[in-house]
Write a protein that holds these residues in place. Structure first.
Motif, PDB file in Angstrom:
ATOM      1  N   THR A 104       4.760  -3.945  -2.123  1.00  0.00           N
ATOM      2  CA  THR A 104       6.107  -3.686  -0.861  1.00  0.00           C
ATOM      3  C   THR A 104       6.633  -4.914  -0.619  1.00  0.00           C
ATOM      4  O   THR A 104       8.014  -4.635  -0.184  1.00  0.00           O
ATOM      5  CB  THR A 104       5.594  -2.811   0.316  1.00  0.00           C
ATOM      6  N   ASN A 105       6.437  -6.222  -1.008  1.00  0.00           N
ATOM      7  CA  ASN A 105       7.058  -7.347  -0.496  1.00  0.00           C
ATOM      8  C   ASN A 105       7.487  -7.425   0.878  1.00  0.00           C
ATOM      9  O   ASN A 105       8.638  -7.859   1.078  1.00  0.00           O
ATOM     10  CB  ASN A 105       8.209  -7.690  -1.363  1.00  0.00           C
ATOM     11  N   GLY A 106       6.622  -6.616   1.784  1.00  0.00           N
ATOM     12  CA  GLY A 106       7.069  -6.952   3.048  1.00  0.00           C
ATOM     13  C   GLY A 106       7.589  -5.701   3.587  1.00  0.00           C
ATOM     14  O   GLY A 106       8.052  -5.619   4.875  1.00  0.00           O
ATOM     15  N   HIS A 107       8.394  -4.680   2.837  1.00  0.00           N
ATOM     16  CA  HIS A 107       8.856  -3.920   3.278  1.00  0.00           C
ATOM     17  C   HIS A 107       7.990  -2.552   3.644  1.00  0.00           C
ATOM     18  O   HIS A 107       7.119  -2.377   2.882  1.00  0.00           O
ATOM     19  CB  HIS A 107      10.064  -3.244   2.025  1.00  0.00           C
ATOM     20  N   LYS A 108       8.622  -1.729   4.647  1.00  0.00           N
ATOM     21  CA  LYS A 108       7.914  -0.479   4.920  1.00  0.00           C
ATOM     22  C   LYS A 108       8.827   0.607   4.279  1.00  0.00           C
ATOM     23  O   LYS A 108       9.887   0.680   4.839  1.00  0.00           O
ATOM     24  CB  LYS A 108       7.565  -0.445   6.307  1.00  0.00           C
ATOM     25  N   TYR A 109       8.158   1.502   3.645  1.00  0.00           N
ATOM     26  CA  TYR A 109       8.686   2.630   3.010  1.00  0.00           C
ATOM     27  C   TYR A 109       8.377   3.911   3.853  1.00  0.00           C
ATOM     28  O   TYR A 109       7.281   4.180   4.265  1.00  0.00           O
ATOM     29  CB  TYR A 109       8.277   3.078   1.445  1.00  0.00           C
ATOM     30  N   ASP A 110       9.504   4.828   4.165  1.00  0.00           N
ATOM     31  CA  ASP A 110       9.209   6.006   4.615  1.00  0.00           C
ATOM     32  C   ASP A 110       8.629   7.053   3.832  1.00  0.00           C
ATOM     33  O   ASP A 110       9.579   7.711   3.233  1.00  0.00           O
ATOM     34  CB  ASP A 110      10.577   6.316   5.533  1.00  0.00           C
ATOM     35  N   TRP A 111       7.349   7.248   3.724  1.00  0.00           N
ATOM     36  CA  TRP A 111       6.999   8.188   2.743  1.00  0.00           C
ATOM     37  C   TRP A 111       6.676   9.650   3.379  1.00  0.00           C
ATOM     38  O   TRP A 111       5.822  10.427   2.587  1.00  0.00           O
ATOM     39  CB  TRP A 111       5.619   7.818   1.965  1.00  0.00           C
ATOM     40  N   ARG A 112       7.022   9.799   4.429  1.00  0.00           N
ATOM     41  CA  ARG A 112       6.984  11.064   5.042  1.00  0.00           C
ATOM     42  C   ARG A 112       7.511  12.335   4.047  1.00  0.00           C
ATOM     43  O   ARG A 112       8.553  12.249   3.547  1.00  0.00           O
ATOM     44  CB  ARG A 112       7.654  11.380   6.545  1.00  0.00           C
ATOM     45  N   GLY A 113       6.822  13.225   3.976  1.00  0.00           N
ATOM     46  CA  GLY A 113       7.114  14.426   3.104  1.00  0.00           C
ATOM     47  C   GLY A 113       6.941  14.150   1.372  1.00  0.00           C
ATOM     48  O   GLY A 113       7.213  14.904   0.709  1.00  0.00           O
ATOM     49  N   ILE A 114       6.484  13.073   1.318  1.00  0.00           N
ATOM     50  CA  ILE A 114       6.242  12.536  -0.128  1.00  0.00           C
ATOM     51  C   ILE A 114       4.905  12.664  -0.596  1.00  0.00           C
ATOM     52  O   ILE A 114       4.506  13.234  -1.688  1.00  0.00           O
ATOM     53  CB  ILE A 114       6.714  11.039  -0.487  1.00  0.00           C
ATOM     54  N   LEU A 115       3.679  12.392   0.339  1.00  0.00           N
ATOM     55  CA  LEU A 115       2.467  12.064  -0.207  1.00  0.00           C
ATOM     56  C   LEU A 115       1.791  13.288  -0.108  1.00  0.00           C
ATOM     57  O   LEU A 115       2.197  14.273   0.822  1.00  0.00           O
ATOM     58  CB  LEU A 115       1.870  11.072   0.892  1.00  0.00           C
ATOM     59  N   PRO A 116       0.767  13.519  -1.162  1.00  0.00           N
ATOM     60  CA  PRO A 116       0.486  12.537  -2.094  1.00  0.00           C
ATOM     61  C   PRO A 116       1.569  12.659  -3.143  1.00  0.00           C
ATOM     62  O   PRO A 116       1.938  13.458  -3.356  1.00  0.00           O
ATOM     63  CB  PRO A 116      -0.706  13.292  -2.591  1.00  0.00           C
TER      64      PRO A 116
END
Length: 327
Positions: free
Chosen positions: A169-181
């Motif tokens: 992620t190189n320090g970035h935070k991704y918003d994976w709500r609704g994606i996982l798994p």
């Protein structure tokens, strides 16, 4: 075709839109012109509050949009830099969208997908109906279909395909709500897309995603899409795959099918100085600068043009179809 479970009516920008909510991808009906033709602009990687020539590109889009009497605009993701929106009240929405694309011809529906920079912020905010109250042109979903009868445009959420966004992620935070798994999300999306493509009777089939399948730009090919998405497009006679992500304009022909790979990711920051891969087989056009793309469709012909920041036509491609299929 799978039974439609619910039917909603929405009013956007003085037009009536019909949304079919089914087990598969949501479909929005957008009528073609009275003569059966269709025209629209394609833009990616743009939202910088007017900086990096975003305002100049928007100005030229307005002129071309008026000339072609466009029906709508397609946004190929990375809608707001650098890290998407904070929430659905973020001033960046109006400062980078509403206050920039002010031309009369651009006051049409904008159909948008998310890019990787959008996922670095509050990705869910861009999907919020509250943004449509601020600017009725805005319609952004993860994956969906726009059906004009003449053409069906299949919008695909490509960011979750890319493994490095989950592992490096190189320090970035991704918003994976609704994606996982992740695996289940991609499996279901590809299943729904394949079904929709197979059942489509549209004259033209166009798929839009943020990431490139083929590109000689800075990011290059997206291998996950080459492996998982491209075979489905080839099997279902897709005419064009359109994307952003690389900040350039490109036209690459597939070496194994009639698909044209079209990159329009030059809505603002560009000029990366990338010059490798320009002898690639199938490469028809590459421009390392700002601009956008127009698409004009009829029953028999597609005319696509790439414009620079000054409105000059840099490249034109045409494709033709028989009016009636051979028996």
């Amino acid at each position: 075709m799978a039974a439609i479970s619910m039917l909603f009516l929405f009013t956007f920008s003085s037009a009536l839109w019909v949304l079919h909510a089914s087990a598969e991808l949501q479909t929005f009906a957008h009528p073609s012109k009275h003569d059966g033709s269709l025209s629209f602009l394609v833009l990616g990687d743009w939202g910088r509050r007017g900086a990096y020539n975003q305002s100049q590109v928007a100005f030229q889009m307005g002129k071309v949009g008026e000339k072609l009497d466009i029906d709508f605009v397609v946004s190929a993701g990375d809608n707001f830099y650098d890290n998407g929106l904070v929430d659905d009240h973020d001033a960046a929405f109006e400062e980078s969208f509403t206050n920039i694309y002010t031309a009369k011809s651009l006051q049409k529906q904008w159909y948008s997908v998310l890019g990787n920079h959008d996922y670095r912020g509050n990705a869910v905010a861009q999907l919020s109906p509250l943004l449509r109250k601020i600017d009725t042109r805005w319609l952004c979903l993860r994956s969906f279909i726009v059906n004009t009868e003449l053409a069906e445009i299949f919008f695909v959420d490509t960011t979750p395909f890319v493994r490095e966004y989950f592992t490096e992620t190189n320090g970035h935070k991704y918003d994976w709500r609704g994606i996982l798994p992740q695996k289940s999300y991609i499996t279901n999306l590809l299943k729904d897309l394949e079904l929709a493509l197979r059942e489509s009777s549209a004259k033209w089939k166009i798929v839009v995603g943020h990431h490139a399948i083929r590109s000689v730009g800075h990011h290059g090919d997206t291998q996950e899409l080459v492996t998982q998405l491209l075979p489905i497009l080839r099997e279902n006679n897709v005419d064009f795959y359109m994307n952003g992500h690389d900040h350039c304009l490109e036209h690459i022909s597939d070496t194994e099918s009639p698909i044209g790979f079209l990159t329009s990711g030059a809505g603002s920051k560009a000029w990366r100085g990338y010059t490798q891969g320009l002898n690639r087989k199938g490469l028809n056009f590459f421009y390392d600068g700002q601009g956008f793309m127009s698409v004009q469709l009829t029953q028999t012909d597609a005319n696509i043009e790439f414009y620079d920041v000054s409105g000059n036509v840099l490249h034109r491609l045409t494709a033709s179809k028989q009016l009636h299929s051979s028996l």
